[in-house]
Design a protein around this motif. Structure first.
Motif, PDB file in Angstrom:
ATOM      1  N   ASP A 161      43.680  76.414  43.281  1.00 29.24           N
ATOM      2  CA  ASP A 161      43.069  75.565  44.323  1.00 29.24           C
ATOM      3  C   ASP A 161      43.269  75.960  45.833  1.00 29.24           C
ATOM      4  O   ASP A 161      43.872  75.245  46.693  1.00 29.24           O
ATOM      5  CB  ASP A 161      43.938  74.187  44.017  1.00 29.24           C
TER       6      ASP A 161
ATOM      7  N   HIS B  11      31.721  75.182  55.980  1.00 33.21           N
ATOM      8  CA  HIS B  11      32.214  76.424  55.530  1.00 33.21           C
ATOM      9  C   HIS B  11      32.333  77.512  56.504  1.00 33.21           C
ATOM     10  O   HIS B  11      32.902  78.589  56.084  1.00 33.21           O
ATOM     11  CB  HIS B  11      31.723  76.988  54.205  1.00 33.21           C
TER      12      HIS B  11
ATOM     13  N   GLY C  75      26.827  64.541  45.675  1.00 38.10           N
ATOM     14  CA  GLY C  75      27.668  65.441  45.289  1.00 38.10           C
ATOM     15  C   GLY C  75      28.455  65.287  43.842  1.00 38.10           C
ATOM     16  O   GLY C  75      28.552  66.430  43.130  1.00 38.10           O
ATOM     17  N   ASP C  76      28.544  63.995  43.395  1.00 40.82           N
ATOM     18  CA  ASP C  76      29.248  63.729  42.236  1.00 40.82           C
ATOM     19  C   ASP C  76      28.140  63.560  41.231  1.00 40.82           C
ATOM     20  O   ASP C  76      28.473  63.171  40.040  1.00 40.82           O
ATOM     21  CB  ASP C  76      30.040  62.416  42.345  1.00 40.82           C
TER      22      ASP C  76
ATOM     23  N   LEU D 192      31.621  70.567  43.288  1.00 41.89           N
ATOM     24  CA  LEU D 192      32.553  69.527  43.659  1.00 41.89           C
ATOM     25  C   LEU D 192      34.050  69.967  43.003  1.00 41.89           C
ATOM     26  O   LEU D 192      34.886  69.738  43.838  1.00 41.89           O
ATOM     27  CB  LEU D 192      32.010  68.387  42.710  1.00 41.89           C
ATOM     28  N   ASN D 193      34.106  70.439  42.000  1.00 38.79           N
ATOM     29  CA  ASN D 193      35.437  71.009  41.435  1.00 38.79           C
ATOM     30  C   ASN D 193      35.991  71.988  42.532  1.00 38.79           C
ATOM     31  O   ASN D 193      37.469  71.867  42.412  1.00 38.79           O
ATOM     32  CB  ASN D 193      35.285  71.681  39.870  1.00 38.79           C
TER      33      ASN D 193
ATOM     34  N   LYS E 145      35.640  72.262  45.585  1.00 32.56           N
ATOM     35  CA  LYS E 145      35.563  71.868  47.116  1.00 32.56           C
ATOM     36  C   LYS E 145      34.574  72.348  47.759  1.00 32.56           C
ATOM     37  O   LYS E 145      34.924  72.696  49.035  1.00 32.56           O
ATOM     38  CB  LYS E 145      37.199  71.944  47.479  1.00 32.56           C
TER      39      LYS E 145
ATOM     40  N   ILE F 111      31.525  71.296  47.947  1.00 29.89           N
ATOM     41  CA  ILE F 111      30.789  69.966  48.335  1.00 29.89           C
ATOM     42  C   ILE F 111      31.935  68.884  48.211  1.00 29.89           C
ATOM     43  O   ILE F 111      32.848  69.014  47.246  1.00 29.89           O
ATOM     44  CB  ILE F 111      29.475  69.542  47.717  1.00 29.89           C
ATOM     45  N   GLN F 112      31.553  67.529  48.765  1.00 31.36           N
ATOM     46  CA  GLN F 112      32.341  66.395  48.402  1.00 31.36           C
ATOM     47  C   GLN F 112      31.407  65.492  47.533  1.00 31.36           C
ATOM     48  O   GLN F 112      30.067  65.762  47.434  1.00 31.36           O
ATOM     49  CB  GLN F 112      32.594  65.801  49.731  1.00 31.36           C
ATOM     50  N   GLU F 113      31.995  64.306  47.124  1.00 33.63           N
ATOM     51  CA  GLU F 113      31.585  63.538  46.190  1.00 33.63           C
ATOM     52  C   GLU F 113      30.192  62.725  46.870  1.00 33.63           C
ATOM     53  O   GLU F 113      29.194  62.559  46.208  1.00 33.63           O
ATOM     54  CB  GLU F 113      32.310  62.345  45.818  1.00 33.63           C
ATOM     55  N   ASP F 114      30.223  62.499  48.410  1.00 36.86           N
ATOM     56  CA  ASP F 114      29.192  61.925  48.943  1.00 36.86           C
ATOM     57  C   ASP F 114      28.373  62.868  49.461  1.00 36.86           C
ATOM     58  O   ASP F 114      27.322  62.565  50.491  1.00 36.86           O
ATOM     59  CB  ASP F 114      29.837  60.776  50.100  1.00 36.86           C
ATOM     60  N   THR F 115      28.531  64.212  49.401  1.00 34.06           N
ATOM     61  CA  THR F 115      27.507  65.193  49.905  1.00 34.06           C
ATOM     62  C   THR F 115      26.227  64.790  49.331  1.00 34.06           C
ATOM     63  O   THR F 115      25.866  64.574  48.309  1.00 34.06           O
ATOM     64  CB  THR F 115      27.926  66.515  49.708  1.00 34.06           C
TER      65      THR F 115
END
Length: 527
Positions: A106, A312, A354-355, A408-409, A411, A413-417
């Protein structure tokens, strides 16, 4: 095209037939042309030059290469040819500093992992340092060379680094276990461990990322990697290049020296320069035992185009050894050149978040845009989800959804990307595996083909990953052409360790002496 249809513009016979217009085939063609040989032909089943170094463009305007290709060179000859084809300087190339990390535990650990264990949790630092110390002692008293890649890892790095990174990561890359691979291919490809340096880095808590031949690299400002090879092809006579499915080679008669094409035409040759996969060639020519000992993995290239500012920074390519994502490497492809993405004023709809949530009623909006390119390996030992399924408003292989979830896992990207473009392509021959049996096959197969006027060269033509970069691949073709015409030694093919020492290759290829030793083929009567 029907097999009964013939292509009237193809000659019935040529002195040299080149199969494949990737870097190796184009290198050979360029060299034949340079020497003044006129009787050659290059054919490729694709619609344009590039081979495995081509670039695809999505309908939305995102570019994706067939893997993490960048330009760094061991040869001045290679540099000068590319500058002639593409152009020289900042108007044509983006020069970047490699910024690479490993995502594990992580967190980001600077590449190479084995030099930066100071970034790991304390318990893992202890495991790694203990393993390094034990390996140093064991290697000092070892009576023989490592038998395989796994033994090399343990001998050089120890069990801590092996278990945390090297074993899981390399299985994800090669799709074969490290015990099934030899270690003679390594050369400059894998950083070893300096025990004193590793301990010092841990004590001082410092990052140590300056290693490797590609610490600085360049990339074309337009068109991706594929643009380089299309530009090289444009330097050559267009009438000597044939592209399209009708030019697919369907079989070779090595005694008659005849290649049969998909269009039904047969072409007789004096010399055949083949960049086709060697395992395929050997199966055709009745050597299945040799062919079956040459292992390869397939590659899945998955790309996602995204709306927003890239989060990034200057990261280039990133490594992923853990099982929380299917990909082993991700390239921040938008960082390489702005034109790898659509312009900011291009309006695109969001296909999903992203999710994975679909956005059916999304209205087209402008950028800015950025992109990620994922690489996933596949073999009989490592399955990939190729099952077609509904995702993001379309039909995609399951690996596409899994890569988005993996991003997503980890990181990336994010859930709302907002994802505005998806891409997927599978390459049957992705990586030539340095298997335990590889060298014994090559020692028999390549001379056997050569006796019948077949020079099998290139990333898969000669199956040597250690000389499989773009610069190596081009020079395999260049040196092959010299061997066909003059019997010159093929240094890149036969001496990878020499050509991977940059100063040596500059001596071999950048001086006028090398070129002046060879008169034109038409002058000395060869071919």
């Amino acid at each position: 095209m029907s097999p009964a249809v013939r292509v009237p513009d193809l000659p019935a016979k040529v002195a040299v037939l080149i199969v494949g217009a990737g870097p190796t085939g184009l290198g050979a063609a360029s060299r034949f042309d340079q020497h003044g040989l006129n009787d050659w032909l290059i054919i490729d089943q694709a619609s344009e030059a590039g081979g495995l170094a081509c670039t695809d463009v999505t309908p939305e305007g995102f570019l994706f290469d067939m893997g993490g290709h960048v330009i760094f060179s061991h040869y001045q000859y290679f540099d000068e040819l590319l500058d002639t084809a593409v152009g020289s300087g900042d108007d044509f190339w983006n020069t970047l500093q490699r910024v690479s990390y490993v995502w594990t535990k992580d967190r980001w650990v600077a590449y190479p992992f084995q030099n930066n264990i100071s970034a790991l949790p304390k318990e893992d630092q202890i495991k790694c340092l203990t393993g390094v110390a034990e390996a140093k002692v064991a290697n000092a008293v070892a009576q023989s060379k490592p038998k395989n890649f796994d033994e090399w890892i343990l001998r050089v790095m120890g069990s801590g680094i092996a278990d945390l990174f090297m074993r899981p990561y390399n299985f994800k890359v090669w799709a074969y276990p490290t015990t099934a691979m030899q270690c003679d291919w390594l050369g400059e490809r894998v950083a070893t461990v300096d025990a004193t340096r590793a301990i010092k880095n841990v004590i001082e808590g410092q990052e140590d990322a300056g290693w490797g031949p590609n610490a600085v690299f360049r990339f074309p400002l337009e068109g991706g990697t594929g643009a380089i090879w299309k530009a090289v092809a444009r330097l050559l006579p267009q009438e000597k290049q044939k592209y399209g499915e009708e030019y697919t080679v369907m079989g070779i008669d090595k005694e008659a020296k005849v290649a049969t094409l998909a269009c039904g035409q047969k072409i007789q040759y004096e010399a055949l320069v083949s960049t086709m996969p060697l395992d395929l060639t050997l199966h055709w020519l009745g050597q299945p035992k040799w062919a079956d000992e040459l292992l390869h993995s397939s590659s899945h290239i998955v790309g996602i185009g995204l709306r927003g500012q890239c989060p990034h920074g200057l990261k280039c390519w990133l490594y992923f050894p853990e099982d929380n994502c299917p990909f082993y490497r991700t390239t921040v492809f938008s960082h390489y050149a702005p034109k790898n993405c659509p312009s900011t004023d291009t309006k695109l709809a969001t296909v999903c978040l992203g999710d994975g949530t679909e956005t059916k009623d999304s209205q087209p909006e402008g950028g800015p845009y950025w992109s990620l390119m994922f690489e996933v390996s596949e073999s009989e030992l490592k399955a990939v989800n190729n099952q077609e399924e509904s995702f993001a408003g379309g039909r995609w292989a399951g690996i596409v959804r899994e890569c988005v979830q993996g991003a997503l896992n980890t990181k990336l990207i994010q859930e709302d990307t907002q994802i505005v473009s998806l891409y997927h392509r599978r390459l049957e021959h992705g990586y030539p595996t340095p298997s335990l049996a590889r060298d014994s096959v090559l020692e028999k197969a390549l001379p056997w083909l050569r006796q019948s006027g077949i020079w099998s060269r290139g990333r898969f033509g000669s199956y040597k990953y250690e000389v499989g970069n773009q610069d190596h691949s081009l020079m395999l073709g260049v040196e092959c052409a010299d061997n066909v015409l003059f019997g010159s030694k093929e240094v890149t093919l036969n001496h990878p360790n020499i050509v991977n020492a940059k100063k040596n290759t500059e001596i071999l290829y950048s001086t006028p002496t090398f070129l002046s030793r060879h008169t034109k083929a038409t002058e000395n009567g060869t071919l």
